[in-house]
Design an enzyme around this catalytic site. Structure first.
Site, PDB file in Angstrom:
ATOM      1  N   GLU A 187       0.863  -1.188   0.000  1.00 51.16           N
ATOM      2  CA  GLU A 187       0.000   0.000   0.000  1.00 51.16           C
ATOM      3  C   GLU A 187       0.896   1.234   0.000  1.00 51.16           C
ATOM      4  O   GLU A 187       1.781   1.370   0.839  1.00 51.16           O
ATOM      5  CB  GLU A 187      -0.907  -0.020   1.244  1.00 51.16           C
ATOM      6  CG  GLU A 187      -1.838   1.175   1.305  1.00 51.16           C
ATOM      7  CD  GLU A 187      -3.129   0.902   2.084  1.00 51.16           C
ATOM      8  OE1 GLU A 187      -3.443  -0.271   2.361  1.00 51.16           O
ATOM      9  OE2 GLU A 187      -3.828   1.887   2.399  1.00 51.16           O
ATOM     10  N   ARG A 188       0.688   2.104  -0.959  1.00 45.58           N
ATOM     11  CA  ARG A 188       1.499   3.324  -1.118  1.00 45.58           C
ATOM     12  C   ARG A 188       2.977   3.009  -1.354  1.00 45.58           C
ATOM     13  O   ARG A 188       3.855   3.771  -0.926  1.00 45.58           O
ATOM     14  CB  ARG A 188       1.355   4.258   0.094  1.00 45.58           C
ATOM     15  CG  ARG A 188      -0.055   4.479   0.566  1.00 45.58           C
ATOM     16  CD  ARG A 188      -0.948   4.984  -0.537  1.00 45.58           C
ATOM     17  NE  ARG A 188      -2.325   5.180  -0.084  1.00 45.58           N
ATOM     18  CZ  ARG A 188      -3.308   5.501  -0.905  1.00 45.58           C
ATOM     19  NH1 ARG A 188      -3.091   5.639  -2.202  1.00 45.58           N
ATOM     20  NH2 ARG A 188      -4.529   5.678  -0.450  1.00 45.58           N
ATOM     21  N   LYS A 307      -3.671  -0.150  13.963  1.00 47.81           N
ATOM     22  CA  LYS A 307      -4.543   0.889  13.409  1.00 47.81           C
ATOM     23  C   LYS A 307      -5.958   0.468  13.775  1.00 47.81           C
ATOM     24  O   LYS A 307      -6.467  -0.521  13.249  1.00 47.81           O
ATOM     25  CB  LYS A 307      -4.359   0.958  11.899  1.00 47.81           C
ATOM     26  CG  LYS A 307      -5.366   1.851  11.167  1.00 47.81           C
ATOM     27  CD  LYS A 307      -4.998   1.979   9.687  1.00 47.81           C
ATOM     28  CE  LYS A 307      -5.997   2.822   8.909  1.00 47.81           C
ATOM     29  NZ  LYS A 307      -5.608   3.010   7.500  1.00 47.81           N
ATOM     30  N   GLU A 311     -10.483   4.410   9.162  1.00 52.09           N
ATOM     31  CA  GLU A 311     -10.658   4.029   7.757  1.00 52.09           C
ATOM     32  C   GLU A 311     -11.131   2.591   7.607  1.00 52.09           C
ATOM     33  O   GLU A 311     -10.588   1.820   6.826  1.00 52.09           O
ATOM     34  CB  GLU A 311      -9.351   4.260   6.985  1.00 52.09           C
ATOM     35  CG  GLU A 311      -8.887   5.706   7.054  1.00 52.09           C
ATOM     36  CD  GLU A 311      -7.689   6.028   6.182  1.00 52.09           C
ATOM     37  OE1 GLU A 311      -6.842   5.143   5.988  1.00 52.09           O
ATOM     38  OE2 GLU A 311      -7.613   7.169   5.687  1.00 52.09           O
ATOM     39  N   ARG A 356     -11.638  17.525   9.938  1.00 50.23           N
ATOM     40  CA  ARG A 356     -10.784  16.347  10.105  1.00 50.23           C
ATOM     41  C   ARG A 356      -9.480  16.684  10.828  1.00 50.23           C
ATOM     42  O   ARG A 356      -8.928  15.847  11.548  1.00 50.23           O
ATOM     43  CB  ARG A 356     -10.493  15.734   8.730  1.00 50.23           C
ATOM     44  CG  ARG A 356      -9.559  14.552   8.819  1.00 50.23           C
ATOM     45  CD  ARG A 356      -9.496  13.798   7.511  1.00 50.23           C
ATOM     46  NE  ARG A 356      -8.291  12.988   7.449  1.00 50.23           N
ATOM     47  CZ  ARG A 356      -7.872  12.335   6.386  1.00 50.23           C
ATOM     48  NH1 ARG A 356      -8.582  12.387   5.272  1.00 50.23           N
ATOM     49  NH2 ARG A 356      -6.772  11.627   6.415  1.00 50.23           N
ATOM     50  N   LYS A 380       0.952  11.037  13.538  1.00 42.37           N
ATOM     51  CA  LYS A 380       1.529  11.562  12.294  1.00 42.37           C
ATOM     52  C   LYS A 380       2.044  12.983  12.510  1.00 42.37           C
ATOM     53  O   LYS A 380       1.540  13.693  13.380  1.00 42.37           O
ATOM     54  CB  LYS A 380       0.488  11.552  11.169  1.00 42.37           C
ATOM     55  CG  LYS A 380       0.138  10.135  10.707  1.00 42.37           C
ATOM     56  CD  LYS A 380      -0.730  10.130   9.453  1.00 42.37           C
ATOM     57  CE  LYS A 380      -1.090   8.685   9.083  1.00 42.37           C
ATOM     58  NZ  LYS A 380      -1.859   8.563   7.833  1.00 42.37           N
ATOM     59  N   ASP A 385      -2.828  14.283   6.961  1.00 42.91           N
ATOM     60  CA  ASP A 385      -2.338  13.019   6.431  1.00 42.91           C
ATOM     61  C   ASP A 385      -1.131  13.185   5.511  1.00 42.91           C
ATOM     62  O   ASP A 385      -1.291  13.119   4.293  1.00 42.91           O
ATOM     63  CB  ASP A 385      -3.478  12.327   5.674  1.00 42.91           C
ATOM     64  CG  ASP A 385      -3.113  10.909   5.275  1.00 42.91           C
ATOM     65  OD1 ASP A 385      -2.101  10.402   5.772  1.00 42.91           O
ATOM     66  OD2 ASP A 385      -3.858  10.305   4.475  1.00 42.91           O
ATOM     67  N   GLU A 413       3.667   9.215  -0.796  1.00 42.94           N
ATOM     68  CA  GLU A 413       2.281   9.055  -1.223  1.00 42.94           C
ATOM     69  C   GLU A 413       1.693  10.323  -1.844  1.00 42.94           C
ATOM     70  O   GLU A 413       1.052  10.265  -2.885  1.00 42.94           O
ATOM     71  CB  GLU A 413       1.426   8.626  -0.024  1.00 42.94           C
ATOM     72  CG  GLU A 413      -0.070   8.615  -0.321  1.00 42.94           C
ATOM     73  CD  GLU A 413      -0.927   8.189   0.864  1.00 42.94           C
ATOM     74  OE1 GLU A 413      -0.370   7.830   1.915  1.00 42.94           O
ATOM     75  OE2 GLU A 413      -2.160   8.224   0.713  1.00 42.94           O
ATOM     76  N   HIS A 544      -4.386  18.500   0.447  1.00 43.27           N
ATOM     77  CA  HIS A 544      -5.295  17.421   0.047  1.00 43.27           C
ATOM     78  C   HIS A 544      -6.142  17.744  -1.184  1.00 43.27           C
ATOM     79  O   HIS A 544      -7.354  17.509  -1.214  1.00 43.27           O
ATOM     80  CB  HIS A 544      -6.211  17.035   1.211  1.00 43.27           C
ATOM     81  CG  HIS A 544      -6.401  15.540   1.321  1.00 43.27           C
ATOM     82  ND1 HIS A 544      -6.885  14.777   0.286  1.00 43.27           N
ATOM     83  CD2 HIS A 544      -6.158  14.671   2.331  1.00 43.27           C
ATOM     84  CE1 HIS A 544      -6.940  13.507   0.676  1.00 43.27           C
ATOM     85  NE2 HIS A 544      -6.492  13.409   1.901  1.00 43.27           N
TER      86      HIS A 544
END
Ligand code: GCW
Length: 719
Positions: A187-188, A307, A311, A356, A380, A385, A413, A544
């Protein structure tokens, strides 16, 4: 064989030889190249390194011996013999007081103890009349780190005749997070497939595993979570545990401990239980048994990375429990074995009118002081993100009784995948140097990460995680320059105060060239690259606005999606009046999550750093910027500036053939062409779209777009 056949055969042989010789410059060796030094330099070093005195005994000491011998042989162009006693000038004496009588005789035990088992001392000393260099540590791993440091000094041509340095890591857990799936995809991931070939394990061990561990050890990385945080329960099955154990065996000599991402609902999926409720006694027992089983197979297992309730991942809230219930239950299962739980703070829920950027704080801050002693909360760097630029996450400083651990993303990413040359150290420095003011001035993120203000129970564990950018590509990271980000992460996790300049300089001299004028040039390119990328992607605090899903290229027009906060319009809020997300008290007011005076500075558009302006404010198109220009003009000129950087970087690179080998030069040149193309695409697509609101012309100096907005909207940028 006919004559024609023979000729063809000869041509094949020649071709093969050419390919084989070129293959040497494919980037596989990373920064551990150990090529011979130029004759004169080599001579200087050869006097100081004549022999090695190093005990065998533990896997880490053996690894240190091997590395030192191989490295010195390569760099100095001749074999360096192992000898038993340092009875000649130029002996390198490596080890610990326990393993080496010569180091024991120095009586450094107490001072080495202060440096800890991973710290080390490198010192030029006179031992019974002989000039020798001692690389000493309290622990075997420290000796290994010391060996790598010593080699780095030779590689970068630093003087080694009068050494006196003490080193120790500032953070305990220096960890890579691999978002690798069991099917080999990542992933990514933008550098090929997963390095863990699960289907071949545990029977067959890819030699790359050892090189991966060596590379990590050379920069002090001491932990790695093997599987994706969007986890599959199967990685905790007995089968997969044996596979993970085989990997752990290869990593162990290099001091790299294995962690696994745990799927919270594993007791149901693997254990057949009806629930994964963390307070259910059967669930508690299942995890305890699972932990015992894991430690039976991997005795130095690091612990779980989780996690949860993020999501779509299951978590304690799925069973009406909270994050503390979930984390502490898992922590209790690994605690008897000395394991840790790394619980991720990447949690956000959609509530009407919600922001968010404030969600993780709203969800987690109130649990401060309630997590078990072996839980680290992994946060993070920014509140959204891994954007090209974000202000620091407001949880830093706001949970003084919780062990917070920054999570950085090494894989690009949102930063052009492995196609864009962007050196991330300056971005991480900006984050680490951010002053939260949590305990007055100087409460920087770096100091918080080091536990300087920790007021909770227990040891005050510290750490830093980086989402890995490695894969099966021959050069490991897709872009040759992306290797520098892996390197930089390791160096910053070791010491979060290291400067970007120092990191870039070291890496270039080890990896590309030692010629001072070229080092200076490449270093400038690297140090400018992040700001340039922000310019052509998301200047002035925009964020974003990437194409949804894959996140490559711009799609500021994106307004549909499963959730509002997965659209671009949610973040930029452009309208005919202006642009930006109002996070002040007239807007979402999540700016209050920062301490004063940070919140006051961010709240006031006149004082807010312009790099974060549109992150915190919605401002009119004609808003006066510090330059005297209007916001619209400034925005457009930033995009233009980014394009110009990409264009110049490419032109300069193309003109500098001969600075490095042709193979890597060409590969980077090809990537810079893509980067320039993408920068133009970003500028044009974003400005054309925002122009539909601003209704203003592009200012002088900004080039006219190549395509129409419709054309840009029709298709995402190819990668
Ligand atoms: O950045 C986002 C990514 C997801 C990732 C998630 C996370 C692993 O788009 O791919 O999932 O963050 O950090 O959990």
């Amino acid at each position: 064989m006919t004559l024609a056949g023979f000729r063809a055969f000869c041509i094949l042989i020649v071709l093969f030889a050419v390919c084989a010789s070129v293959k040497g410059e494919d980037g596989y060796r990373l920064w551990l190249r150990y090529d011979p030094l130029p004759e004169q330099e080599g001579e200087r070093f050869r006097e100081i390194v004549t022999s090695i005195v190093a005990p065998e005994g533990s896997p880490a000491l053996d690894a240190a011996r091997r590395e030192l011998a191989q490295g010195c042989e390569g760099l100095l162009g001749r074999a360096i013999p192992f000898i038993d006693t340092p009875d000649r000038d130029g002996a390198i004496v490596l080890g610990t007081p326990k393993s080496s009588p010569f180091i024991a005789a120095l009586r450094w035990d107490q001072s080495l103890a202060l440096l800890g088992p991973e710290g080390y001392r490198i010192r030029s000393v006179n031992l019974r009349g002989k000039s020798v260099t001692v690389i000493a540590s309290q622990g075997d791993r420290g000796a290994l780190y010391g060996a790598f440091h010593f080699l780095r000094l030779i590689q970068t041509h630093e003087p080694i005749n009068d050494l006196n340095l003490d080193e120790r890591p500032r953070l305990q857990l220096r960890m890579l997070n691999h978002w690798d799936n069991l099917d080999g995809s990542i992933e990514r991931g933008y550098a090929g497939r997963s390095l863990w070939k699960w289907e071949e394990l545990p029977a067959k061990l890819d030699p790359r595993l050892r090189d991966y561990a060596r590379a990590n050890a050379s920069i002090g990385i001491n932990a790695t979570a093997l599987n994706n945080v969007n986890a599959n329960s199967r990685s905790l099955s007995l089968d997969y545990l044996h596979k993970a154990a085989a990997i752990a065996d290869v990593f162990r000599p290099y001091g790299v401990r294995v962690f696994l991402s745990a799927r919270f609902s594993a007791p149901m999926e693997l254990g057949g239980l009806k629930t994964a409720d963390p307070l259910d006694p059967e669930v508690v027992a299942w995890w305890k048994k699972k932990a015992d089983e894991i430690y039976g197979i991997i005795p130095d297992f690091g612990g779980f990375l989780v996690k949860a309730n993020s999501e779509g991942q299951p978590g304690p809230r799925t069973y009406n429990r909270d994050h503390v219930d979930g984390a502490n239950m898992l922590a209790a299962a690994v605690a008897p074995h000395g394991g840790a739980v790394v619980w991720r703070a990447f949690v956000y829920d959609m509530k009407p009118g919600y922001d968010r950027a404030g969600a993780a704080y709203e969800n987690l801050q109130r649990f401060d002081g309630r997590f078990a002693e072996n839980v680290l909360l992994q946060v993070k760097n920014g509140p959204i993100d891994f954007q090209p630029r974000e202000p620091f996450h407001p949880l830093f400083g706001a949970m003084p009784r919780t062990q917070l651990m920054p999570e950085l993303q090494i894989t690009q990413e949102y930063l052009g995948f492995s196609n864009h040359l962007v050196f991330l150290a300056p971005m991480w420095r900006e984050f680490l140097d951010s002053d939260t003011h949590a305990r007055g001035r100087g409460s920087t993120v770096a100091r918080i990460a080091q536990g300087a203000f920790y007021r909770g129970r227990g040891r005050g564990m510290t750490g830093m995680a980086g989402v890995a950018n490695t894969g099966t590509d021959r050069n490991w990271t897709g872009h040759h320059f992306a290797q520098a980000n892996w390197y930089a992460f390791g160096r910053l996790a070791w010491n979060p105060h290291t400067s970007s300049e120092e990191i870039a300089g070291e890496w270039i001299r080890m990896t590309l060239t030692r010629e001072p004028k070229w080092v200076e040039w490449i270093s400038r390119l690297m140090l400018e690259s992040h700001e340039a990328l922000v310019d052509y992607m998301t200047p002035l605090g925009l964020h974003h606005i990437m194409w949804p899903g894959h996140h490559y290229g711009p799609a500021p027009w994106w307004d549909r999606g499963e959730r509002q906060d997965w659209t671009s319009v949610y973040y930029h809020r452009a309208d005919r009046r202006g642009i930006g997300f109002n996070r002040t008290k007239t807007g979402s007011n999540t700016v209050v999550q920062y301490f004063p005076p940070v919140r006051d500075v961010f709240s006031d558009p006149k004082r807010c750093p312009e790099i974060f302006l549109l992150w915190f404010h919605h401002l009119p198109w004609d808003y006066r910027m510090r330059s005297g220009r209007t916001l619209w003009d400034e925005l457009a000129l930033r995009y233009q500036r980014g394009v110009e950087w990409a264009r110049t970087a490419r032109r300069e690179w193309d003109a500098h053939t001969g600075v490095i080998d042709p193979e890597r030069h060409r590969a980077v040149a090809d990537k810079l062409a893509i980067q320039e193309r993408d920068a133009v695409h970003w500028r044009d697509a974003v400005l054309l779209y925002f122009q539909t609101f601003s209704k203003r012309a592009l200012p002088d100096g900004v080039e006219q777009p190549r395509l129409t907005l419709e054309e840009y909207r029709a298709k995402s940028l190819d990668w």
